[in-house]
Design a protein around this motif. Structure first.
Motif, PDB file in Angstrom:
ATOM      1  N   VAL A 195     -10.278   8.503  33.528  1.00  0.00           N
ATOM      2  CA  VAL A 195      -8.815   8.427  32.696  1.00  0.00           C
ATOM      3  C   VAL A 195      -8.930   7.235  31.832  1.00  0.00           C
ATOM      4  N   LYS A 196      -7.944   7.183  30.864  1.00  0.00           N
ATOM      5  CA  LYS A 196      -7.825   5.905  30.102  1.00  0.00           C
ATOM      6  C   LYS A 196      -6.126   5.685  30.316  1.00  0.00           C
ATOM      7  N   HIS A 218      -4.447   7.406  21.923  1.00  0.00           N
ATOM      8  CA  HIS A 218      -4.369   6.881  20.866  1.00  0.00           C
ATOM      9  C   HIS A 218      -3.251   7.398  19.895  1.00  0.00           C
ATOM     10  N   ALA A 219      -3.033   8.629  19.879  1.00  0.00           N
ATOM     11  CA  ALA A 219      -2.191   9.110  18.802  1.00  0.00           C
ATOM     12  C   ALA A 219      -0.667   8.737  19.479  1.00  0.00           C
ATOM     13  N   GLU A 220      -0.456   8.805  20.832  1.00  0.00           N
ATOM     14  CA  GLU A 220       0.964   8.349  21.493  1.00  0.00           C
ATOM     15  C   GLU A 220       1.084   7.002  21.008  1.00  0.00           C
ATOM     16  N   ARG A 221       0.076   6.006  21.445  1.00  0.00           N
ATOM     17  CA  ARG A 221       0.105   4.685  21.235  1.00  0.00           C
ATOM     18  C   ARG A 221       0.730   4.404  19.635  1.00  0.00           C
ATOM     19  N   LYS A 222       0.077   5.198  18.820  1.00  0.00           N
ATOM     20  CA  LYS A 222       0.564   4.870  17.463  1.00  0.00           C
ATOM     21  C   LYS A 222       2.080   5.213  17.049  1.00  0.00           C
ATOM     22  N   ARG A 239       3.711   5.417  35.040  1.00  0.00           N
ATOM     23  CA  ARG A 239       2.324   6.093  34.248  1.00  0.00           C
ATOM     24  C   ARG A 239       2.801   7.595  34.208  1.00  0.00           C
ATOM     25  N   LEU A 240       2.519   7.890  32.855  1.00  0.00           N
ATOM     26  CA  LEU A 240       2.664   9.285  32.297  1.00  0.00           C
ATOM     27  C   LEU A 240       1.364   9.884  31.612  1.00  0.00           C
ATOM     28  N   PHE A 270      -7.052   0.842  28.245  1.00  0.00           N
ATOM     29  CA  PHE A 270      -8.442   0.607  29.167  1.00  0.00           C
ATOM     30  C   PHE A 270      -8.792   1.853  29.698  1.00  0.00           C
ATOM     31  N   GLU A 271     -10.227   1.831  30.016  1.00  0.00           N
ATOM     32  CA  GLU A 271     -10.912   2.761  30.345  1.00  0.00           C
ATOM     33  C   GLU A 271     -12.231   2.156  31.298  1.00  0.00           C
ATOM     34  N   ARG A 272     -12.546   3.073  32.324  1.00  0.00           N
ATOM     35  CA  ARG A 272     -13.593   2.569  33.058  1.00  0.00           C
ATOM     36  C   ARG A 272     -14.651   3.944  33.004  1.00  0.00           C
TER      37      ARG A 272
END
Length: 103
Positions: free
Chosen positions: A95-96, A70-74, A63-64, A88-90
């Motif tokens: 954190v997400k 969202h931008a990094e996923r894109k 995990r980093l 995911f988020e709670r």
């Protein structure tokens, strides 16, 4: 007292594996002491090593933290052609997180 941490992942093809991690981390390795081995200092005294060898099945996840998930996923979907993955988020934790597979 622990003052340093190192995590190592093995890749079956060093050239492809190093290129993958260069794109993932968005930079060249900090240290390449010999053929088949590259290291990135992700945080002070926290190293990620990529070594040529037989990949280990069933380990992880790594995990980093990033500023904008969202931008990094894109970015990863665009440049590494990673299939879309869920974020995911709670409500009860600040954190997400997201998980995708390293080829």
């Amino acid at each position: 007292m622990i003052y340093e941490m190192t995590v190592q992942v093995r890749v079956s093809n060093m050239e492809d594996g190093q290129k993958y991690y260069e794109i993932l981390l968005n930079r060249q390795p900090d240290f390449t002491p010999h053929e088949g081995f590259a290291e990135w200092e992700l945080l002070p005294n926290c190293w990620l090593q990529v070594a040529e060898g037989t990949p280990t099945v069933g380990n992880g996840p790594l995990r980093l933290g990033v500023v904008d998930l969202h931008a990094e996923r894109k970015r990863l979907m665009d440049v590494l052609h990673i299939e879309e993955f869920e974020i995911f988020e709670r409500v009860e934790v600040p954190v997400k997180w997201a998980t995708f597979s390293d080829p």
